[in-house]
Design a protein around this motif. Structure first.
Motif, PDB file in Angstrom:
ATOM      1  N   TRP A  25       0.701  17.322  18.730  1.00 13.61           N
ATOM      2  CA  TRP A  25      -0.372  18.226  19.125  1.00 13.61           C
ATOM      3  C   TRP A  25      -0.900  17.952  20.540  1.00 13.61           C
ATOM      4  O   TRP A  25      -1.948  18.456  20.915  1.00 13.61           O
ATOM      5  CB  TRP A  25      -1.532  18.236  18.118  1.00 13.61           C
ATOM      6  N   SER A  26      -0.174  17.157  21.320  1.00 14.17           N
ATOM      7  CA  SER A  26      -0.597  16.901  22.702  1.00 14.17           C
ATOM      8  C   SER A  26      -0.478  18.163  23.537  1.00 14.17           C
ATOM      9  O   SER A  26       0.444  18.953  23.351  1.00 14.17           O
ATOM     10  CB  SER A  26       0.272  15.813  23.344  1.00 14.17           C
ATOM     11  N   LYS A  27      -1.391  18.317  24.455  1.00 13.53           N
ATOM     12  CA  LYS A  27      -1.319  19.418  25.416  1.00 13.53           C
ATOM     13  C   LYS A  27      -0.200  19.099  26.411  1.00 13.53           C
ATOM     14  O   LYS A  27       0.431  18.049  26.323  1.00 13.53           O
ATOM     15  CB  LYS A  27      -2.664  19.585  26.122  1.00 13.53           C
ATOM     16  N   ASP A  28       0.019  19.973  27.372  1.00 15.59           N
ATOM     17  CA  ASP A  28       1.087  19.754  28.350  1.00 15.59           C
ATOM     18  C   ASP A  28       0.893  18.417  29.083  1.00 15.59           C
ATOM     19  O   ASP A  28      -0.213  17.876  29.120  1.00 15.59           O
ATOM     20  CB  ASP A  28       1.152  20.925  29.333  1.00 15.59           C
ATOM     21  N   GLU A  29       1.961  17.915  29.647  1.00 19.35           N
ATOM     22  CA  GLU A  29       1.975  16.587  30.282  1.00 19.35           C
ATOM     23  C   GLU A  29       0.874  16.430  31.327  1.00 19.35           C
ATOM     24  O   GLU A  29       0.183  15.415  31.356  1.00 19.35           O
ATOM     25  CB  GLU A  29       3.345  16.330  30.904  1.00 19.35           C
ATOM     26  N   GLN A  30       0.724  17.401  32.196  1.00 14.38           N
ATOM     27  CA  GLN A  30      -0.283  17.332  33.258  1.00 14.38           C
ATOM     28  C   GLN A  30      -1.689  17.203  32.669  1.00 14.38           C
ATOM     29  O   GLN A  30      -2.451  16.327  33.057  1.00 14.38           O
ATOM     30  CB  GLN A  30      -0.199  18.580  34.137  1.00 14.38           C
ATOM     31  N   THR A  31      -2.027  18.057  31.718  1.00 10.35           N
ATOM     32  CA  THR A  31      -3.349  18.020  31.086  1.00 10.35           C
ATOM     33  C   THR A  31      -3.549  16.718  30.335  1.00 10.35           C
ATOM     34  O   THR A  31      -4.624  16.110  30.395  1.00 10.35           O
ATOM     35  CB  THR A  31      -3.520  19.221  30.124  1.00 10.35           C
ATOM     36  N   PHE A  32      -2.502  16.282  29.651  1.00  6.22           N
ATOM     37  CA  PHE A  32      -2.600  15.050  28.871  1.00  6.22           C
ATOM     38  C   PHE A  32      -2.909  13.854  29.774  1.00  6.22           C
ATOM     39  O   PHE A  32      -3.857  13.117  29.539  1.00  6.22           O
ATOM     40  CB  PHE A  32      -1.306  14.807  28.089  1.00  6.22           C
ATOM     41  N   CYS A  68       6.842   9.907  12.246  1.00  5.19           N
ATOM     42  CA  CYS A  68       5.518  10.520  12.293  1.00  5.19           C
ATOM     43  C   CYS A  68       5.296  11.265  10.981  1.00  5.19           C
ATOM     44  O   CYS A  68       6.139  12.050  10.560  1.00  5.19           O
ATOM     45  CB  CYS A  68       5.423  11.493  13.473  1.00  5.19           C
ATOM     46  N   THR A  69       4.159  11.008  10.366  1.00  7.11           N
ATOM     47  CA  THR A  69       3.824  11.684   9.112  1.00  7.11           C
ATOM     48  C   THR A  69       2.903  12.883   9.346  1.00  7.11           C
ATOM     49  O   THR A  69       2.505  13.536   8.397  1.00  7.11           O
ATOM     50  CB  THR A  69       3.140  10.710   8.133  1.00  7.11           C
ATOM     51  N   PHE A  70       2.569  13.129  10.597  1.00 10.41           N
ATOM     52  CA  PHE A  70       1.694  14.246  10.978  1.00 10.41           C
ATOM     53  C   PHE A  70       0.348  14.164  10.262  1.00 10.41           C
ATOM     54  O   PHE A  70      -0.204  15.168   9.837  1.00 10.41           O
ATOM     55  CB  PHE A  70       2.372  15.597  10.735  1.00 10.41           C
ATOM     56  N   CYS A  71      -0.178  12.955  10.168  1.00 14.31           N
ATOM     57  CA  CYS A  71      -1.450  12.718   9.479  1.00 14.31           C
ATOM     58  C   CYS A  71      -2.662  13.152  10.308  1.00 14.31           C
ATOM     59  O   CYS A  71      -3.761  13.248   9.780  1.00 14.31           O
ATOM     60  CB  CYS A  71      -1.581  11.247   9.106  1.00 14.31           C
ATOM     61  N   LYS A  72      -2.473  13.359  11.590  1.00 21.45           N
ATOM     62  CA  LYS A  72      -3.506  13.790  12.546  1.00 21.45           C
ATOM     63  C   LYS A  72      -4.575  12.733  12.828  1.00 21.45           C
ATOM     64  O   LYS A  72      -5.601  13.026  13.429  1.00 21.45           O
ATOM     65  CB  LYS A  72      -4.188  15.081  12.105  1.00 21.45           C
ATOM     66  N   GLN A  73      -4.354  11.488  12.419  1.00 24.30           N
ATOM     67  CA  GLN A  73      -5.347  10.452  12.694  1.00 24.30           C
ATOM     68  C   GLN A  73      -5.504  10.222  14.197  1.00 24.30           C
ATOM     69  O   GLN A  73      -6.615   9.981  14.668  1.00 24.30           O
ATOM     70  CB  GLN A  73      -4.975   9.154  11.988  1.00 24.30           C
ATOM     71  N   CYS A  74      -4.414  10.331  14.952  1.00 20.82           N
ATOM     72  CA  CYS A  74      -4.484  10.160  16.404  1.00 20.82           C
ATOM     73  C   CYS A  74      -5.337  11.260  17.031  1.00 20.82           C
ATOM     74  O   CYS A  74      -6.120  11.020  17.938  1.00 20.82           O
ATOM     75  CB  CYS A  74      -3.088  10.139  17.019  1.00 20.82           C
ATOM     76  N   PHE A  83      -5.570  17.046  22.995  1.00 18.57           N
ATOM     77  CA  PHE A  83      -4.834  17.610  21.870  1.00 18.57           C
ATOM     78  C   PHE A  83      -5.200  19.071  21.649  1.00 18.57           C
ATOM     79  O   PHE A  83      -6.314  19.489  21.910  1.00 18.57           O
ATOM     80  CB  PHE A  83      -5.103  16.818  20.585  1.00 18.57           C
ATOM     81  N   ASP A  84      -4.242  19.826  21.127  1.00 20.09           N
ATOM     82  CA  ASP A  84      -4.455  21.236  20.800  1.00 20.09           C
ATOM     83  C   ASP A  84      -4.127  21.430  19.327  1.00 20.09           C
ATOM     84  O   ASP A  84      -2.975  21.613  18.953  1.00 20.09           O
ATOM     85  CB  ASP A  84      -3.560  22.122  21.664  1.00 20.09           C
ATOM     86  N   THR A  85      -5.144  21.376  18.482  1.00 21.99           N
ATOM     87  CA  THR A  85      -4.927  21.491  17.040  1.00 21.99           C
ATOM     88  C   THR A  85      -4.733  22.932  16.593  1.00 21.99           C
ATOM     89  O   THR A  85      -4.413  23.180  15.441  1.00 21.99           O
ATOM     90  CB  THR A  85      -6.092  20.863  16.255  1.00 21.99           C
ATOM     91  N   SER A  86      -4.920  23.872  17.502  1.00 24.25           N
ATOM     92  CA  SER A  86      -4.690  25.274  17.135  1.00 24.25           C
ATOM     93  C   SER A  86      -3.195  25.616  17.149  1.00 24.25           C
ATOM     94  O   SER A  86      -2.795  26.655  16.642  1.00 24.25           O
ATOM     95  CB  SER A  86      -5.441  26.205  18.085  1.00 24.25           C
ATOM     96  N   ALA A  87      -2.388  24.745  17.714  1.00 26.76           N
ATOM     97  CA  ALA A  87      -0.949  24.976  17.758  1.00 26.76           C
ATOM     98  C   ALA A  87      -0.386  24.961  16.343  1.00 26.76           C
ATOM     99  O   ALA A  87      -0.775  24.128  15.521  1.00 26.76           O
ATOM    100  CB  ALA A  87      -0.268  23.917  18.611  1.00 26.76           C
ATOM    101  N   THR A  88       0.539  25.848  16.064  1.00 23.71           N
ATOM    102  CA  THR A  88       1.105  25.923  14.714  1.00 23.71           C
ATOM    103  C   THR A  88       2.061  24.762  14.443  1.00 23.71           C
ATOM    104  O   THR A  88       2.146  24.288  13.325  1.00 23.71           O
ATOM    105  CB  THR A  88       1.860  27.249  14.504  1.00 23.71           C
TER     106      THR A  88
END
Length: 159
Positions: A25-32, A68-74, A83-88
């Motif tokens: 769920w990271s945003k693009d490299e530059q934004t990150f 990765c278990t995609f637990c979203k703890q990070c 992070f962009d949690t709106s991404a599908t």
């Protein structure tokens, strides 16, 4: 000649490392990299400990030990807008099998298939040959479960 020197200077100061996988769920490299403070909260929160400190202290994924278990703890522990949690989808990476796969040497191995929960890896039978792996990119979640069990380090994840 001058253009080559300018390109070299640009690469010297560039933060982009093309083979780096950031947390899901990271945003693009530059934004990150512009917003990440390198606080290590995501690294400490990772349930499977696959988030490591990478180049420049920025978090990156290392599938050599686990998946990765995609637990979203990070995502939940991070105080910064990286992070962009709106991404599908958590990310746009899928597994790829390199030429050093044991099946290319005639060795019967299906460790990647056994580790793949979404069953994105199948093996194609052929007369007189060991079955060859095939990845269904539509089914692959990019979780990395297939990476660490591979005895020949033949699986990589890429966009």
């Amino acid at each position: 000649m001058t253009q080559g020197i300018n390109q070299s200077r640009r690469n010297l100061f560039s933060r982009r490392k093309t083979n780096v996988i950031r947390p899901p769920w990271s945003k693009d490299e530059q934004t990150f990299t512009d917003n990440c403070t390198r606080c290590d909260k995501c690294i400490n929160a990772c349930d499977t400990q696959i988030i490591k400190r990478g180049e420049g202290g920025f978090p990156e994924i290392d599938f050599s030990q686990d998946e990765c278990t995609f637990c979203k703890q990070c995502v939940e522990v991070c105080p910064e807008p990286v992070f962009d949690t709106s991404a599908t989808l958590p990310w746009n990476i899928v597994a790829s099998i390199k030429d050093n796969c044991l099946t290319e040497k005639g060795v019967w191995c299906q460790s990647c298939k056994d580790a793949c929960d979404p069953r994105a890896i199948s093996f194609t039978m052929a007369v007189g040959q060991v079955p060859k792996p095939r990845i269904d990119t539509e089914a692959c979640t990019g979780c990395g479960a297939c990476v660490s069990p591979c005895p020949s380090d033949a699986i990589t994840l890429m966009p």
